[in-house]
Design an enzyme around this catalytic site. Structure first.
Site, PDB file in Angstrom:
ATOM      1  N   ASP A 178       0.839  -1.200   0.000  1.00 44.53           N
ATOM      2  CA  ASP A 178       0.000   0.000   0.000  1.00 44.53           C
ATOM      3  C   ASP A 178       0.874   1.251   0.000  1.00 44.53           C
ATOM      4  O   ASP A 178       1.728   1.419   0.865  1.00 44.53           O
ATOM      5  CB  ASP A 178      -0.855  -0.002   1.279  1.00 44.53           C
ATOM      6  CG  ASP A 178      -1.775   1.205   1.351  1.00 44.53           C
ATOM      7  OD1 ASP A 178      -2.711   1.266   0.527  1.00 44.53           O
ATOM      8  OD2 ASP A 178      -1.554   2.089   2.204  1.00 44.53           O
ATOM      9  N   TYR A 200       2.345   9.936   0.260  1.00 43.83           N
ATOM     10  CA  TYR A 200       3.401   9.387   1.113  1.00 43.83           C
ATOM     11  C   TYR A 200       4.785   9.739   0.554  1.00 43.83           C
ATOM     12  O   TYR A 200       5.796   9.470   1.214  1.00 43.83           O
ATOM     13  CB  TYR A 200       3.299   7.864   1.245  1.00 43.83           C
ATOM     14  CG  TYR A 200       1.995   7.340   1.806  1.00 43.83           C
ATOM     15  CD1 TYR A 200       1.072   8.197   2.395  1.00 43.83           C
ATOM     16  CD2 TYR A 200       1.689   5.989   1.749  1.00 43.83           C
ATOM     17  CE1 TYR A 200      -0.132   7.707   2.898  1.00 43.83           C
ATOM     18  CE2 TYR A 200       0.493   5.490   2.258  1.00 43.83           C
ATOM     19  CZ  TYR A 200      -0.415   6.363   2.819  1.00 43.83           C
ATOM     20  OH  TYR A 200      -1.593   5.873   3.312  1.00 43.83           O
ATOM     21  N   LYS A 219      -2.926   5.879  -4.362  1.00 47.56           N
ATOM     22  CA  LYS A 219      -4.141   6.664  -4.097  1.00 47.56           C
ATOM     23  C   LYS A 219      -4.067   8.036  -4.759  1.00 47.56           C
ATOM     24  O   LYS A 219      -3.015   8.674  -4.750  1.00 47.56           O
ATOM     25  CB  LYS A 219      -4.313   6.842  -2.584  1.00 47.56           C
ATOM     26  CG  LYS A 219      -4.134   5.557  -1.782  1.00 47.56           C
ATOM     27  CD  LYS A 219      -4.476   5.706  -0.325  1.00 47.56           C
ATOM     28  CE  LYS A 219      -4.128   4.449   0.467  1.00 47.56           C
ATOM     29  NZ  LYS A 219      -2.708   4.380   0.907  1.00 47.56           N
ATOM     30  N   HIS A 223      -7.983   8.726  -2.195  1.00 47.33           N
ATOM     31  CA  HIS A 223      -7.431   8.732  -0.836  1.00 47.33           C
ATOM     32  C   HIS A 223      -8.457   9.197   0.209  1.00 47.33           C
ATOM     33  O   HIS A 223      -8.632   8.544   1.246  1.00 47.33           O
ATOM     34  CB  HIS A 223      -6.183   9.620  -0.805  1.00 47.33           C
ATOM     35  CG  HIS A 223      -5.224   9.282   0.273  1.00 47.33           C
ATOM     36  ND1 HIS A 223      -3.880   9.501   0.166  1.00 47.33           N
ATOM     37  CD2 HIS A 223      -5.399   8.741   1.507  1.00 47.33           C
ATOM     38  CE1 HIS A 223      -3.274   9.108   1.274  1.00 47.33           C
ATOM     39  NE2 HIS A 223      -4.175   8.646   2.102  1.00 47.33           N
TER      40      HIS A 223
HETATM   41  N1  LIG Z   1      -5.905   5.617   3.647  1.00 44.08           N
HETATM   42  C1  LIG Z   1      -5.525   6.387   4.627  1.00 44.08           C
HETATM   43  O1  LIG Z   1      -6.030   7.488   4.822  1.00 44.08           O
HETATM   44  C2  LIG Z   1      -4.417   5.921   5.535  1.00 44.08           C
HETATM   45  C3  LIG Z   1      -4.170   6.584   6.738  1.00 44.08           C
HETATM   46  C4  LIG Z   1      -3.143   6.091   7.571  1.00 44.08           C
HETATM   47  C5  LIG Z   1      -2.419   4.955   7.196  1.00 44.08           C
HETATM   48  N2  LIG Z   1      -2.674   4.336   6.008  1.00 44.08           N
HETATM   49  C6  LIG Z   1      -1.942   3.113   5.577  1.00 44.08           C
HETATM   50  O2  LIG Z   1      -2.040   2.152   6.597  1.00 44.08           O
HETATM   51  C7  LIG Z   1      -0.734   1.701   6.964  1.00 44.08           C
HETATM   52  C8  LIG Z   1      -0.666   1.247   8.410  1.00 44.08           C
HETATM   53  O3  LIG Z   1      -1.093   2.252   9.288  1.00 44.08           O
HETATM   54  P1  LIG Z   1      -0.125   2.985  10.331  1.00 44.08           P
HETATM   55  O4  LIG Z   1       1.266   2.894   9.833  1.00 44.08           O
HETATM   56  O5  LIG Z   1      -0.734   4.318  10.575  1.00 44.08           O
HETATM   57  O6  LIG Z   1      -0.319   2.177  11.689  1.00 44.08           O
HETATM   58  P2  LIG Z   1      -0.116   0.671  12.199  1.00 44.08           P
HETATM   59  O7  LIG Z   1       0.289  -0.213  11.083  1.00 44.08           O
HETATM   60  O8  LIG Z   1      -1.325   0.349  13.004  1.00 44.08           O
HETATM   61  O9  LIG Z   1       1.078   0.841  13.235  1.00 44.08           O
HETATM   62  C9  LIG Z   1       2.391   1.068  12.832  1.00 44.08           C
HETATM   63  C10 LIG Z   1       3.241   1.218  14.115  1.00 44.08           C
HETATM   64  O10 LIG Z   1       3.202  -0.009  14.853  1.00 44.08           O
HETATM   65  C11 LIG Z   1       4.528  -0.508  15.038  1.00 44.08           C
HETATM   66  N3  LIG Z   1       4.478  -1.973  14.894  1.00 44.08           N
HETATM   67  C12 LIG Z   1       4.361  -2.687  13.749  1.00 44.08           C
HETATM   68  N4  LIG Z   1       4.314  -4.005  14.007  1.00 44.08           N
HETATM   69  C13 LIG Z   1       4.410  -4.143  15.349  1.00 44.08           C
HETATM   70  C14 LIG Z   1       4.420  -5.254  16.209  1.00 44.08           C
HETATM   71  N5  LIG Z   1       4.329  -6.496  15.745  1.00 44.08           N
HETATM   72  N6  LIG Z   1       4.512  -5.030  17.552  1.00 44.08           N
HETATM   73  C15 LIG Z   1       4.615  -3.778  18.035  1.00 44.08           C
HETATM   74  N7  LIG Z   1       4.603  -2.659  17.258  1.00 44.08           N
HETATM   75  C16 LIG Z   1       4.500  -2.850  15.921  1.00 44.08           C
HETATM   76  C17 LIG Z   1       5.374   0.150  13.965  1.00 44.08           C
HETATM   77  O11 LIG Z   1       6.710   0.319  14.399  1.00 44.08           O
HETATM   78  P3  LIG Z   1       7.968  -0.314  13.574  1.00 44.08           P
HETATM   79  O12 LIG Z   1       7.926   0.240  12.186  1.00 44.08           O
HETATM   80  O13 LIG Z   1       9.140   0.178  14.351  1.00 44.08           O
HETATM   81  O14 LIG Z   1       7.803  -1.807  13.634  1.00 44.08           O
HETATM   82  C18 LIG Z   1       4.685   1.515  13.817  1.00 44.08           C
HETATM   83  O15 LIG Z   1       5.139   2.412  14.803  1.00 44.08           O
HETATM   84  C19 LIG Z   1       0.143   2.931   6.645  1.00 44.08           C
HETATM   85  O16 LIG Z   1       1.512   2.586   6.602  1.00 44.08           O
HETATM   86  C20 LIG Z   1      -0.447   3.354   5.329  1.00 44.08           C
HETATM   87  O17 LIG Z   1       0.022   2.500   4.301  1.00 44.08           O
HETATM   88  C21 LIG Z   1      -3.677   4.796   5.185  1.00 44.08           C
END
Ligand SMILES: NC(=O)c1ccc[n+]([C@@H]2O[C@H](COP(=O)([O-])OP(=O)(O)OC[C@H]3O[C@@H](n4cnc5c(N)ncnc54)[C@H](OP(=O)(O)O)[C@@H]3O)[C@@H](O)[C@H]2O)c1
Length: 278
Positions: A45, A50, A75, A108
């Site tokens: 994704d 980004y 997106k 998006h």
């Molecule tokens: N469409 C939209 O509007 C939108 C908005 C926000 C996000 N997104 C997409 O969704 C993806 C994921 O969301 P997100 O990055 O906001 O949040 P997330 O995936 O819920 O959380 C990421 C965080 O959790 C940590 N983490 C990952 N695996 C872990 C584990 N097994 N144990 C403990 N901590 C862990 C990561 O740290 P480390 O990297 O240090 O492991 C990072 O700090 C984004 O990267 C993006 O692609 C889309």
């Protein structure tokens, strides 16, 4: 590691979990994408906003896995809404990623005050019909916006990528998706940096199944039918976050995790009715 597939309403399918890439950029982004693919991820994704499509494309090539085995989704940003703007945005993304066909293209955010998401979607349908995009979808759409797309274009998107985690379980929207054959993708599936992973019911389920709290939360998504897109820059956690298919949460565990939901559960002010994304 083999990942089960989720069928989409356009006859194609996607893996039951994918890899999130925000805010990974540059060489770090390229390496993270390559290691995620080596771990087994096949759905990546990204987004224009980004500023990492280039790094994602390089990571895909560096992985050595055939292009045909990988799916990349990007997106259309708010500032590119509109028919012609969407066609141009697609071209820019395609060049940045270094691909001929974009597997999944999403809007998006709906940006309703600008009121151009229907024209944006029409351009995406055109790209799909020309074979340049495989699957069309949206992100951050509510039932109202989805219904309008169907009324004005005769089509519903195949996926809607929305904020979804135990503090914000979006039960009503998930029901609507199920009734209309729309697959839910979950952003911030782990609740990002909130204390969700330290919640007692999650720690309890992790101990009961001999897995980590993150695996419990991601398994909760899989059993809800949502496709989580966890981001991790650590190869070890990337592998951990994929290892979800050897255990099953009980109905009681599922219900207790969903019950962590609260009215103010959004991670930031991301209400699609008001959020304006550039
Ligand atoms: N469409 C939209 O509007 C939108 C908005 C926000 C996000 N997104 C997409 O969704 C993806 C994921 O969301 P997100 O990055 O906001 O949040 P997330 O995936 O819920 O959380 C990421 C965080 O959790 C940590 N983490 C990952 N695996 C872990 C584990 N097994 N144990 C403990 N901590 C862990 C990561 O740290 P480390 O990297 O240090 O492991 C990072 O700090 C984004 O990267 C993006 O692609 C889309």
């Amino acid at each position: 590691m083999s990942i089960p597939e989720r069928r989409l309403n356009d006859g194609t399918s996607i893996p039951a979990t994918g890899f999130g890439t925000y805010p990974l950029r540059g060489d770090e982004g390229e390496q993270a994408v390559a290691s995620a693919i080596a771990a087994g991820y096949r759905l990546i994704d990204t987004a224009v906003n980004y500023a990492n499509e280039n790094a994602v494309g390089r990571g895909m090539r560096a992985s050595g896995v055939e292009r045909s085995e990988l799916m990349v989704q990007t997106k259309i940003p708010g500032r590119h809404h509109g028919y012609d703007e969407t066609l141009a945005s697609f071209d820019e993304s395609r060049h940045a990623l270094g691909v001929d066909v974009i597997d999944i293209l999403l809007i998006h955010w709906p940006n309703p005050s600008v009121d151009k998401y229907v024209d944006t979607f029409k351009a995406m349908l055109e790209l799909r019909d020309r074979g340049l995009v495989r699957t069309v979808g949206v992100s951050n759409f509510t039932e109202e916006f989805l219904t309008r797309l169907q009324r004005e274009t005769g089509e519903l998107p195949a996926v809607n990528q929305v904020e979804l985690h135990p503090y914000f379980p979006q039960q009503e929207l998930l029901r609507f998706h199920a009734e209309h054959d729309i697959v839910t993708e979950a952003w911030s599936p782990l609740g990002k940096n909130s204390p969700v992973l330290t919640e007692r019911v999650i720690a309890g389920a992790a101990a009961a199944h001999g897995v980590t709290p993150a695996q419990v939360v991601l398994r909760w998504h899989v059993q809800l039918g949502s496709v989580p897109l966890p981001k991790s820059s650590s190869p070890e956690r990337q592998r951990e976050n994929l290892d979800l298919f050897g255990f099953e949460l009980t109905d009681d565990e599922m219900a207790a995790i969903t019950a962590l939901g609260r009215n103010d559960g959004r991670l930031f002010d991301g209400d699609p009715n008001h959020h304006e994304e550039q």
